[in-house]
Design an enzyme around this catalytic site. Structure first.
Site, PDB file in Angstrom:
ATOM      1  N   LYS A   6      18.990  10.925   9.463  1.00 35.30           N
ATOM      2  CA  LYS A   6      17.809  10.145   9.153  1.00 35.30           C
ATOM      3  C   LYS A   6      16.512  10.841   9.566  1.00 35.30           C
ATOM      4  O   LYS A   6      15.597  10.990   8.755  1.00 35.30           O
ATOM      5  CB  LYS A   6      17.939   8.802   9.884  1.00 35.30           C
ATOM      6  CG  LYS A   6      16.723   7.942   9.849  1.00 35.30           C
ATOM      7  CD  LYS A   6      16.896   6.785  10.810  1.00 35.30           C
ATOM      8  CE  LYS A   6      16.768   7.272  12.241  1.00 35.30           C
ATOM      9  NZ  LYS A   6      16.601   6.169  13.186  1.00 35.30           N
ATOM     10  N   THR A   7      16.472  11.296  10.792  1.00 32.69           N
ATOM     11  CA  THR A   7      15.247  11.926  11.276  1.00 32.69           C
ATOM     12  C   THR A   7      14.918  13.157  10.451  1.00 32.69           C
ATOM     13  O   THR A   7      13.768  13.441  10.152  1.00 32.69           O
ATOM     14  CB  THR A   7      15.377  12.296  12.765  1.00 32.69           C
ATOM     15  OG1 THR A   7      15.841  11.154  13.461  1.00 32.69           O
ATOM     16  CG2 THR A   7      14.037  12.719  13.333  1.00 32.69           C
ATOM     17  N   ASP A  58      10.119   3.888  10.745  1.00 36.74           N
ATOM     18  CA  ASP A  58      11.461   4.213  11.197  1.00 36.74           C
ATOM     19  C   ASP A  58      12.093   2.973  11.829  1.00 36.74           C
ATOM     20  O   ASP A  58      11.381   2.085  12.291  1.00 36.74           O
ATOM     21  CB  ASP A  58      11.348   5.340  12.226  1.00 36.74           C
ATOM     22  CG  ASP A  58      12.692   5.925  12.577  1.00 36.74           C
ATOM     23  OD1 ASP A  58      13.613   5.786  11.766  1.00 36.74           O
ATOM     24  OD2 ASP A  58      12.816   6.515  13.666  1.00 36.74           O
ATOM     25  N   GLU A  59      13.408   2.906  11.890  1.00 40.19           N
ATOM     26  CA  GLU A  59      14.132   1.773  12.489  1.00 40.19           C
ATOM     27  C   GLU A  59      13.626   0.449  11.924  1.00 40.19           C
ATOM     28  O   GLU A  59      13.350  -0.504  12.651  1.00 40.19           O
ATOM     29  CB  GLU A  59      13.944   1.771  14.026  1.00 40.19           C
ATOM     30  CG  GLU A  59      14.384   3.037  14.722  1.00 40.19           C
ATOM     31  CD  GLU A  59      15.897   3.148  14.900  1.00 40.19           C
ATOM     32  OE1 GLU A  59      16.642   2.370  14.275  1.00 40.19           O
ATOM     33  OE2 GLU A  59      16.312   4.056  15.639  1.00 40.19           O
ATOM     34  N   GLN A  74      22.771  -1.671  12.193  1.00 39.49           N
ATOM     35  CA  GLN A  74      22.410  -1.359  13.578  1.00 39.49           C
ATOM     36  C   GLN A  74      21.316  -2.290  14.094  1.00 39.49           C
ATOM     37  O   GLN A  74      20.595  -1.966  15.032  1.00 39.49           O
ATOM     38  CB  GLN A  74      21.959   0.095  13.710  1.00 39.49           C
ATOM     39  CG  GLN A  74      23.085   1.088  13.471  1.00 39.49           C
ATOM     40  CD  GLN A  74      22.647   2.519  13.694  1.00 39.49           C
ATOM     41  OE1 GLN A  74      22.338   2.922  14.807  1.00 39.49           O
ATOM     42  NE2 GLN A  74      22.605   3.293  12.631  1.00 39.49           N
ATOM     43  N   ARG A 127      28.071   6.353  18.695  1.00 36.82           N
ATOM     44  CA  ARG A 127      27.401   7.352  19.541  1.00 36.82           C
ATOM     45  C   ARG A 127      28.285   8.570  19.740  1.00 36.82           C
ATOM     46  O   ARG A 127      27.812   9.631  20.143  1.00 36.82           O
ATOM     47  CB  ARG A 127      27.047   6.785  20.934  1.00 36.82           C
ATOM     48  CG  ARG A 127      26.094   5.606  20.970  1.00 36.82           C
ATOM     49  CD  ARG A 127      24.863   5.835  20.177  1.00 36.82           C
ATOM     50  NE  ARG A 127      24.996   5.258  18.857  1.00 36.82           N
ATOM     51  CZ  ARG A 127      24.203   5.559  17.828  1.00 36.82           C
ATOM     52  NH1 ARG A 127      23.250   6.446  17.981  1.00 36.82           N
ATOM     53  NH2 ARG A 127      24.380   5.011  16.650  1.00 36.82           N
TER      54      ARG A 127
END
Length: 701
Positions: A28-29, A219-220, A249, A621
């Site tokens: 994503k980043t 973002d998010e 998420q 994670r």
DNA sequence: CGGCCAAGCATTTTT
DNA sequence: TGCTTGGCCG
């Protein structure tokens, strides 16, 4: 590495709104940063791009990564910041339009806000104690939904049942807002809401910001609340709004995040393009199989996604069944030791995740026992700690005597006989004469019926503050000033006297040292004048950690929430038992729980889904190996109680897990408590108290 | 006003 | 089980 087709679609997308559904570990980043670089390549001015994140850390990382692509010179022209920072900048630039006295306003953090509410409750003398956090949460929900207290009251009364907390919150809300305004202060919610209010009221002001920022990236996005959506809708009229997120998420609904923002993006921003990133570049196939199995049972509305593994092979996910928490801890520590010694893992490659910070204790002890370095994420934020805030309040008063909130905070800290009664007299004196509180404090003899002890207390405080102010005037470095202040005010003595244990005192003193370090570092880099320092102090509320560590090579201990956005080759998730994961509070509602405003009832089912997503976040994670641990019995306020496995664990098909039982040390179970304590002490073989206990120098008598 | 003791109660926490 | 909070007394 080459971008995959969906990634390049997101990067190359030209005009119009776009929703990028980025599964965990889907790069994503990278997509966001490449997209920004692409815009710049096409000749878009860096000054017209705004990228908003939720945390300082995320925005720093994004900024840095864009810098690597396009050069730091160009990157500096971009606006990459948190939502709140953006709101602050807008408000700061528009003080005139806001009609503020002067140009500065205070930012109240959570504890400032609960303090205000506590004060209001005292005035209301309800004769009963309330959970102020619960009241604040309700007020926050109302604010973010842009309900004034009247509208809220109306909505509540006509709607379904209102509970006791709604009643109190309704009563407190208008007074709370008034109090904030009288302090010329904004809380975190205001930083967003007041921007929206201003823009709605003043189209001319909005127009300026719209022309400035023609490309907006968020973002998010699953963590945004209603107010943030409104802000985006106002700003995003050019329709060049790109949001990135993952509804799977979404784990912050309890904090006001509204997952419907991401679910309904296409409705909010018509004609939006939707791109799904489903290839996972982080985790090995067995880990992803478990993650997908967890999601397969998720209820509620979702943007359906399935993570596709790109890293095949790897070990089965371990399901570790332990006798009790001590066994669990020793399993984690022993296994971590094995990974470090035999598999070439570095401490930083390992993380232990848990639902509640309460579970960290035994793990912490077990790792320390084996001399494994640890770093803990979570707990109270550095700048929210009491002693840190106390010191900052002193400095603020010295720089600006009109800062009444800070003055009230230090008036009787450390205790100097200025109790509630004395404060009331001082305040009454000031109000009657239209003076600021500080003036009353500096002339205590003029205050009617002030006890002589309180008068002496005032003089003492004035001496300390005055000395500090003079140091500022002389231009001494801030760290030096703060250090002198700590001595003058007697912080050390108060901390030592007020702490229950030596280690607690040491920890609190250590926090102050940490703050001094922050000042020192700032002093060393060019520093600036008093005004800049005052502004720096004001902004500390928006900053999280004292920006240390990070680079250190330690095993990470973190709450599941705190682990979002991180990744580790080896992950242990502990405490996977009913009542812990999902947490008891998600299973049975409590009066103090604030239902998210506008939520569609069925609070309980709702939160179970959120717990499931939290589990999903924890699982994803892991890069290479994942251990899912649970204990067959665990203490609940003292007693050991049998525990059943988490329903989420049972949702994972057996063939995806390798089960193993840990009975614990074979050492015959003689006297558990004694044996345990003795072996710990033996293993430490050094004074357990010396470890993180800076020497506290005695002050001369 | 401040210190002491007892009762209650205990998620998660980007800003 | 361990800490915070609030009430009471010196």
């Amino acid at each position: 590495m080459q971008l995959n087709p969906s990634q390049s679609a997101a990067v190359e997308h030209d005009l119009g709104p776009m929703l990028v559904l980025a599964g965990a570990g889907s790069g994503k980043t990278r997509v966001v940063t490449e997209r920004i670089a692409r815009l710049l390549q096409r000749g878009v001015s860096a000054r017209s791009i705004l990228a908003m994140t939720f945390t300082n850390k995320a925005s720093a990382e994004m900024h840095e990564r864009v810098g690597k692509l396009v050069g730091s010179k160009l990157a500096r022209e971009l606006t990459v910041c948190t939502f709140h920072r953006f709101g602050l900048d807008v408000l700061g630039a528009e003080t005139k339009a806001l009609g503020l006295r002067g140009s500065a306003f205070a930012i109240f953090d959570q504890s400032d806000c609960t303090g205000v509410i506590r004060e209001i409750l005292r005035e209301l003398r309800s004769g009963r104690s309330y959970d102020v956090g619960a009241i604040l949460a309700r007020i926050s929900n109302a604010k973010n939904a842009f309900q004034t207290s009247e509208a809220w009251e109306e909505a509540q009364r006509s709607g379904k049942g209102i509970d006791e907390y709604d009643e109190v919150a309704m009563l407190v809300y208008p007074r709370y807002q008034a109090a904030l305004r009288s302090f010329q202060a904004f809380d975190f919610d205001d930083l967003i809401c007041e921007v929206v209010n201003l823009w709605k009221r003043r189209p001319d002001v909005l127009e300026r910001w719209r022309t400035r920022y023609r490309y907006v990236i968020v973002d998010e996005y699953q963590d945004t609340n209603h107010a943030q959506l409104e802000l985006l809708r106002l700003l995003g009229t050019h329709r060049n709004v790109v949001v990135v997120g993952d509804d799977d998420q979404s784990i912050y609904a309890w904090r006001g995040a509204d997952v419907r923002n991401i679910l309904d993006f296409e409705e909010h921003f018509g004609g939006a393009k939707v791109v799904k990133l489903e290839h996972n570049y982080r985790s090995r196939a067995p880990v992803l199989d478990v993650a997908n199995a967890v999601l397969a049972r998720a209820g509620g509305r979702r943007h359906r996604k399935t993570l596709i593994a790109t890293r095949m092979g790897g070990d089965k996910v371990q399901h570790v069944i332990c006798a009790d928490p001590d066994v669990e801890a020793s399993f984690v520590a022993t296994e971590a030791m094995r990974l470090l010694e035999r598999e070439g893992a570095r401490p930083r490659d390992i993380a232990v995740l848990y639902r509640s910070n309460l579970l960290s204790g035994p793990i912490e002890a077990a790792l320390k026992e084996r001399q494994i370095p640890i770093r803990m994420i979570g707990g109270t934020q550095f700048f929210e700690r009491k002693e840190v805030k106390d010191l900052i309040a002193y400095l603020k008063v010295a720089l600006n005597p009109e800062d009444e909130m800070s003055l009230r905070r230090i008036l009787n800290y450390p205790a100097r006989a200025i109790g509630d009664a004395a404060v009331a007299k001082l305040a009454a004196h000031a109000t009657a004469r239209d003076l600021i509180l500080w003036t009353a404090v500096s002339r205590p003899h003029a205050v009617h019926e002030l006890s002589s002890a309180a008068m002496e207390g005032c003089r003492q405080l004035v001496r300390i503050v005055e000395a500090t102010r003079q140091r500022f005037e002389r231009g001494e470095p801030s760290a030096q000033i703060a250090r002198a202040l700590l001595v003058d005010a007697g912080f050390k003595e108060d901390i030592v006297a007020g702490s229950t244990s030596n280690s607690a005192a040491a920890r609190r003193w250590g926090n102050l040292e940490g703050l001094l370090n922050v000042f020192t570092r700032r002093d060393e880099q060019g520093k600036g004048d008093r005004e800049q320092f005052a502004n720096f102090l004001r902004l500390l509320a928006l900053r999280q950690e004292s920006e240390e560590e990070e680079a250190t090579d330690r095993v990470t201990l973190s709450s599941m929430h705190g682990s979002k956005g991180l990744e580790f080759p080896y992950v242990f998730v502990i405490g996977l038992e009913e009542g812990i994961m999902p947490h008891q509070r998600a299973l049975s509602e409590r009066a103090t729980d604030a239902a998210p405003s506008g939520g569609e009832g069925e609070v309980v089912g709702h939160s179970i889904d959120e717990e499931r997503r939290l589990f999903y976040v924890a699982v994803t994670r892991a890069k290479d190996r994942l251990y899912l641990c649970r204990a067959k019995a665990r203490g609940s306020r003292g007693k050991l109680v049998p525990r059943t496995p988490s329903r989420f664990l049972l949702d994972v098909p057996e063939e995806l897990l390798a089960e193993r039982e840990e009975e614990g040390p074979q050492a015959p179970e003689i006297d558990k408590t004694k044996a345990g304590a003795a072996s710990v002490l033996a293993a430490l073989s050094f004074n357990p108290f010396s470890a993180n206990q800076p020497v506290i120098p005695r002050r001369r008598p």
